[in-house]
Design an enzyme around this catalytic site. Structure first.
Site, PDB file in Angstrom:
ATOM      1  CG  HIS A   1      -1.748   1.115   1.198  1.00 39.90           C
ATOM      2  ND1 HIS A   1      -1.682   2.362   1.603  1.00 39.90           N
ATOM      3  CD2 HIS A   1      -3.206   1.032   0.936  1.00 39.90           C
ATOM      4  CE1 HIS A   1      -2.776   3.081   1.401  1.00 39.90           C
ATOM      5  NE2 HIS A   1      -3.835   2.077   1.015  1.00 39.90           N
TER       6      HIS A   1
ATOM      7  CB  CYS B   1      -4.487   3.253  -2.151  1.00 38.77           C
ATOM      8  SG  CYS B   1      -5.503   4.572  -1.204  1.00 38.77           S
TER       9      CYS B   1
ATOM     10  CG  HIS C   1      -7.193   0.184  -0.892  1.00 42.98           C
ATOM     11  ND1 HIS C   1      -6.785   0.627  -0.152  1.00 42.98           N
ATOM     12  CD2 HIS C   1      -7.538  -1.192  -1.105  1.00 42.98           C
ATOM     13  CE1 HIS C   1      -6.406  -0.478   0.788  1.00 42.98           C
ATOM     14  NE2 HIS C   1      -7.007  -1.542  -0.169  1.00 42.98           N
TER      15      HIS C   1
ATOM     16  CG  ASP D   1      -9.643   3.220   0.452  1.00 41.59           C
ATOM     17  OD1 ASP D   1     -10.121   2.517   1.547  1.00 41.59           O
ATOM     18  OD2 ASP D   1      -8.610   3.834   0.152  1.00 41.59           O
ATOM     19  CG  HIS D   2     -10.511   5.914   3.472  1.00 37.54           C
ATOM     20  ND1 HIS D   2      -9.541   6.560   3.909  1.00 37.54           N
ATOM     21  CD2 HIS D   2     -10.413   4.772   3.968  1.00 37.54           C
ATOM     22  CE1 HIS D   2      -8.435   5.956   4.185  1.00 37.54           C
ATOM     23  NE2 HIS D   2      -9.205   4.552   4.290  1.00 37.54           N
TER      24      HIS D   2
ATOM     25  CE1 TYR E   1     -12.010   1.075   5.620  1.00 36.71           C
ATOM     26  CE2 TYR E   1     -11.169   2.636   7.191  1.00 36.71           C
ATOM     27  CZ  TYR E   1     -10.924   1.673   6.237  1.00 36.71           C
ATOM     28  OH  TYR E   1      -9.861   1.759   5.642  1.00 36.71           O
TER      29      TYR E   1
END
Length: 346
Positions: free
Chosen positions: A196, A234, A263, A309-310, A323
């Site tokens: 990552h 990501c 991500h 992702d977030h 999340y």
């Protein structure tokens, strides 16, 4: 692609049954969370996680993450013992059907934000990083959102002091030392490692960051050529670094067979420095062209694992920052659409 969803095990507030209801959802991305960093995971713990996911009609083919002990990053102490344990953990997750392990090599902090509840114009909240707020933080009396419960003040200051003698090159060499010992195990048991990127992709508090841009990735892949040594693309982490051409990077590393996991999220640059906030997933919401990134992946042969992702907290949800269920569910639907169109256009 295989659409997945981050799930923090039985303590996660989001039931597996809800995750299964997201269209085209194939599985969860999870880990064993009750074992100290560097220690071995039990087959019993992994078997229980897998059974829970299977009972919900989901797969468990991605682990995020098997944490890397600070001794390995610093190249000191019980490094070789912890690497041996890491190899055993790789063999263990492989026995339970895991194909990809997402991990990072960031010293001390594997993410950093200055606000966990940034208020957006639409009333939602999200994670954000303000340059102006960051420079006000006293490194000798560190209190950071999301991290105060992870270290005692003494532990944190001890780590920061220890890293003062570690250069970027030393940290990189310690990463290569680690990979040269675990990649043969990965090849033996069918695991792909997916590093990552640094989050955010620049040095913080004097801590070196070494996986922040295209040049860093080229150096990494040249040093350990096996395609089991791969990448978690990501978009949010690379996207915070405004010099990163993520469309180009997606195309390049997908063509090399290095992108094992993606991500996908957007960020909005909010000033002319390093500040950003996390937004909805759509291209129009942020500073990244998500459609072109996905098209670049698909056109260059990517067929791996993806997760939204977030997300923001929307519709009154008081979820774990980044999340919650609702906005990541919306992100998953958007990602489905991007990949469907990209597959038709490639």
């Amino acid at each position: 692609m295989k659409l997945t969803f981050r799930w923090y095990g039985e303590k996660d507030s989001i039931p597996l049954q809800y995750i299964k209801q997201i269209p085209n959802m194939s599985g969860v991305v999870t880990a064993v969370y009750d074992v100290p960093v560097g220690e071995k995971w039990s087959d019993e713990s992994l078997a229980k996680l897998k059974q829970l996911t299977q009972d919900a009609g989901l797969e468990m083919e991605v682990i995020e993450s098997i944490p890397v002990h600070e001794d390995i990053k610093m190249g000191c102490g019980k490094r070789d013992e912890y690497i041996a344990n890491y190899c055993e953990n790789l063999r263990a997750v492989a026995r339970h059907g895991v194909k990809v392990v997402c991990y990072n090599f960031m010293p001390v902090f594997d993410w950093l934000r200055t606000d966990m509840y940034h208020k957006n114009g639409d009333g939602s909240t999200s994670l954000s990083y303000s340059y102006e707020d960051f420079i006000k933080v006293d490194p000798n009396n560190l209190h950071l959102p999301g991290w105060d419960e992870s270290y005692t003040p003494e532990e944190l200051q001890g780590l920061l002091k220890a890293y003062k003698s570690i250069s970027h090159e030393q940290l990189f060499n310690n990463l290569i030392y680690f990979l040269e010992r675990i990649i043969p195990v990965c090849e033996e048991c069918g695991i792909n490692m997916a590093i990552h990127p640094d989050d955010p992709p620049w040095d913080v508090f004097g801590l070196p960051r070494i996986i922040s841009c295209e040049d860093d990735l080229d150096k990494l892949f040249n040093a350990v050529p096996s395609t089991a040594n791969g990448l978690t693309l990501c978009t949010g982490s690379f996207g915070a670094g405004r010099g990163n051409d993520i469309v180009k990077m997606a195309a390049k590393y997908a063509a090399q067979g290095r992108v094992h996991f993606a991500h996908l999220r957007n960020v909005l640059w909010t000033d002319d420095k390093d500040s950003f906030c996390e937004t909805g997933h759509c291209s129009v919401d942020g500073s990244l062209d998500m459609a072109q990134i996905v098209l670049a992946l698909v056109k260059n042969g990517f067929n791996g694992y993806v997760r939204p992702d977030h997300g923001r907290n929307v519709w009154g949800e008081d979820g774990k920052p980044g999340y919650g269920l609702y906005d990541r569910g919306l992100g998953a639907a958007y990602i489905n659409g991007l990949f469907e169109v990209a597959e038709k256009l490639k």
